[in-house]
Design an enzyme around this catalytic site. Sequence first.
Site, PDB file in Angstrom:
ATOM      1  CG  ASP A 246      -0.210  -0.140   2.540  1.00 33.79           C
ATOM      2  OD1 ASP A 246       0.806  -0.862   2.586  1.00 33.79           O
ATOM      3  OD2 ASP A 246      -0.647   0.461   3.534  1.00 33.79           O
TER       4      ASP A 246
ATOM      5  CD  GLU B 211       3.245  -1.068   7.601  1.00 35.11           C
ATOM      6  OE1 GLU B 211       3.564  -0.947   8.804  1.00 35.11           O
ATOM      7  OE2 GLU B 211       3.366  -0.139   6.765  1.00 35.11           O
TER       8      GLU B 211
END
Length: 395
Positions: A80, A138
């Site tokens: 991400d 995350e």
Amino acid sequence: MIEKLDEILEENFHEMVSVRRYLHQHPELSFKEVETPKYIANYHRNLGSDVKEFVGGRGVVATLKGKLPGPTVALRADFDALPIQEENDLPYKSLVPGVMHACGHDGHTAQLLLLAKALHAIKDKLAGTVVFIHQHAEEYAPGGAIDMIKDGCLEGVDVIFGTHLWATEPLGKVQYNTGALMAAADRFEIVVKGKGGHGAQPHYTKDAILIGSQIVQSLQHIVSRRVDPLDSVVISFGAFEAKNAFNVIADTAKLEGTVRTFDEGVQNNVINYMKEVIDGIAQSYGATAQFNYYKGYPALINHHDEGELVKEVSLNTPSIKEVEYAKPQMGGEDFSYYLQHVKGAFFFTGAMAPDTVDPYPHHHPKFNFDEKAMLHAAKLLGRLTIKAFDEYKRG
């Protein structure tokens, strides 16, 4: 076999860079990743791996079985990005306004994909199974790890390893650790309710700004006077809102901040101390204060033997010039959840360009890293996998 793995990785370094730059141009925010997991799944599927999509939401898990039976080693990379407008002037800069890979997750993904390609090339010599865990979200709690674990990504896994490209440490350096590496990262909110009024008549008010200021200062005394000096604690405020006209005393103030700890017992004590202090100060002024505490990622605690294995492999990897024991850091990482379920270790791979004097930190609009670090990281994770096959077979 290790030498052959290194050779394949070096031959495919140009592809690793190409993959990283493509991902850098097309970042996706936590829990909003759509195209990135498709890209990852297709890459593994083209290699011939068994691929599972939508694991725990948006995660991808690919499995490679060696020719010979053996232990199962998991390797994790996050994918991400962050809500940051990129300020780098690069030919591969982010094409998405307000979103960029400012923490190296594009590199983590690229190095794991090309490592998978290299391991496929020597799978007839592998005595075990490799599980490639590509994790979403995350950066934003509750994170993707916990849901991927609930969805079975660790089933049958004997050991797990992960690394973070660390752009503030020199290229060719590895930082390992055999215990607490990263802190539990929690968030809190405090809403003070007083009584507003005219700035010229403070005696008729219950000043929320004054009360909030007292709370900010007093909570720091928890760190210095309520917690054992040998226990690490951070209480930091990031927001204090009480906007009014210049001559109006606020009746409401909202404060937000973070708490970082390594020990769960210390964490719970700090929460109780904070509540005592906040309630006490508010009551002394005849006001009220609502205290909301949100536990984030737990502390990342490496397993000792696996941390030592990282050290051993790093010392025996020619491209690694320096191996250093990493001091615990107050940043958070949801790799911690994996380590609560299986043995493993997380480490830092130096990624600062050699000619850099003052690198931009992670999460900065001008963050970048030396792409050669991806090759170092891939070699380390590959060597750890092969070494773990041997270690866990004996164990």
